[in-house]
Design a protein around this motif. Structure first.
Motif, PDB file in Angstrom:
ATOM      1  N   UNK A  28       0.826  -1.206   0.000  1.00 45.86           N
ATOM      2  CA  UNK A  28       0.000   0.000   0.000  1.00 45.86           C
ATOM      3  C   UNK A  28       0.864   1.261   0.000  1.00 45.86           C
ATOM      4  N   UNK A  29       1.958   1.222   0.756  1.00 44.15           N
ATOM      5  CA  UNK A  29       2.891   2.355   0.783  1.00 44.15           C
ATOM      6  C   UNK A  29       3.482   2.556  -0.616  1.00 44.15           C
ATOM      7  N   UNK A  30       3.881   1.455  -1.245  1.00 45.03           N
ATOM      8  CA  UNK A  30       4.433   1.532  -2.598  1.00 45.03           C
ATOM      9  C   UNK A  30       3.404   2.114  -3.564  1.00 45.03           C
ATOM     10  N   UNK A  31       2.147   1.740  -3.383  1.00 40.16           N
ATOM     11  CA  UNK A  31       1.080   2.205  -4.275  1.00 40.16           C
ATOM     12  C   UNK A  31       1.025   3.733  -4.350  1.00 40.16           C
ATOM     13  N   UNK A  32       1.061   4.416  -3.190  1.00 39.92           N
ATOM     14  CA  UNK A  32       0.966   5.882  -3.258  1.00 39.92           C
ATOM     15  C   UNK A  32       2.326   6.562  -3.409  1.00 39.92           C
ATOM     16  N   UNK A  33       3.406   5.943  -2.927  1.00 40.68           N
ATOM     17  CA  UNK A  33       4.720   6.580  -3.073  1.00 40.68           C
ATOM     18  C   UNK A  33       5.354   6.312  -4.445  1.00 40.68           C
ATOM     19  N   UNK A  34       4.671   5.551  -5.279  1.00 40.27           N
ATOM     20  CA  UNK A  34       5.134   5.366  -6.663  1.00 40.27           C
ATOM     21  C   UNK A  34       4.428   6.345  -7.604  1.00 40.27           C
ATOM     22  N   UNK A  82      -3.446   1.326   4.394  1.00 38.22           N
ATOM     23  CA  UNK A  82      -2.761   2.598   4.620  1.00 38.22           C
ATOM     24  C   UNK A  82      -2.847   3.431   3.342  1.00 38.22           C
ATOM     25  N   UNK A  83      -3.373   4.653   3.465  1.00 36.82           N
ATOM     26  CA  UNK A  83      -3.575   5.517   2.294  1.00 36.82           C
ATOM     27  C   UNK A  83      -2.678   6.762   2.332  1.00 36.82           C
ATOM     28  N   UNK A  84      -1.854   6.852   3.365  1.00 38.44           N
ATOM     29  CA  UNK A  84      -0.944   7.970   3.503  1.00 38.44           C
ATOM     30  C   UNK A  84      -0.301   7.920   4.875  1.00 38.44           C
ATOM     31  N   UNK A  85       0.537   8.913   5.158  1.00 33.66           N
ATOM     32  CA  UNK A  85       1.142   8.965   6.486  1.00 33.66           C
ATOM     33  C   UNK A  85       1.282  10.409   6.933  1.00 33.66           C
ATOM     34  N   UNK A  86       1.409  10.566   8.237  1.00 34.29           N
ATOM     35  CA  UNK A  86       1.549  11.890   8.832  1.00 34.29           C
ATOM     36  C   UNK A  86       2.308  11.722  10.138  1.00 34.29           C
TER      37      UNK A  86
END
Length: 193
Positions: A28-34, A82-86
């Motif tokens: 999921x992290x790879x999905x948005x950070x790519x 996980x759709x993002x981080x803060x």
């Protein structure tokens, strides 16, 4: 920074659960950070491999262990993805100061999710980590991020010229800050509305 690294703090908002990001979240992290648009002002090239996502998760773990930061994964209630981080980074405890950072999957832009997460994380930082000052460093062309922090009460203090060297170029960054008393004042104002 974190009182006990073995008990990672969970934060709940109206729509979100902010929790620890673990290795099982790497896809999921790879999905948005790519995503090129998500990474545009992140200071890194878009991720290409699961290994890069796992390295990012290891970095979250390392800043927690070193007590220089903490990063929460944003998940919608009822969904584990996980759709993002803060979270906080580059914390300086003796000066009660930290930076805040965040990113969100493009599929969830425009719904107030980043704002909801950021407000909750800021509130947590002032209450439990006893920060006096939270900073946000934002590239001048990143207007949405500037609007996001301004909505939370951050003040633009000035321009840091050629402050970072990322992706083969020097970046200017605006320095924003939010002081605890300003946040408290803004929260009281919101409650009285």
């Amino acid at each position: 920074m974190c009182r006990d690294v073995n008990t990672f703090p969970l934060i709940e908002t109206d729509r979100l659960i902010l929790r620890k990001i673990v290795k099982n979240d790497a896809n999921h992290v790879l999905e948005y950070l790519s995503d090129k648009e998500v990474m545009k002002y992140y200071g890194l090239e878009p991720f290409k491999t699961i290994h890069e996502a796992l390295e990012e998760i290891s970095w979250y773990e390392s800043i927690l262990n070193k007590k220089t930061g903490i990063r929460w994964g944003m998940t919608l209630k009822g969904e584990g993805k996980v759709i993002g981080s803060c979270g906080f980074l580059n914390s300086v405890p003796q000066h009660y100061r930290t930076e805040v950072g965040y990113e969100l999957s493009r599929n969830y832009w425009g719904y107030g999710i980043a704002s909801e997460a950021l407000e909750a994380v800021i509130r947590y930082g002032f209450k439990y980590f006893k920060f006096q000052r939270i900073e946000a460093l934002i590239e001048p062309p990143n207007i949405p991020s500037q609007k996001l922090v301004e909505k939370q009460g951050f003040i633009k203090e000035g321009l840091l010229r050629n402050y970072e060297f990322t992706c083969g170029k020097f970046d200017n960054l605006y320095m924003y800050s939010l002081l605890k008393q300003d946040f408290d004042k803004l929260q009281k104002k919101k409650l009285s509305m």
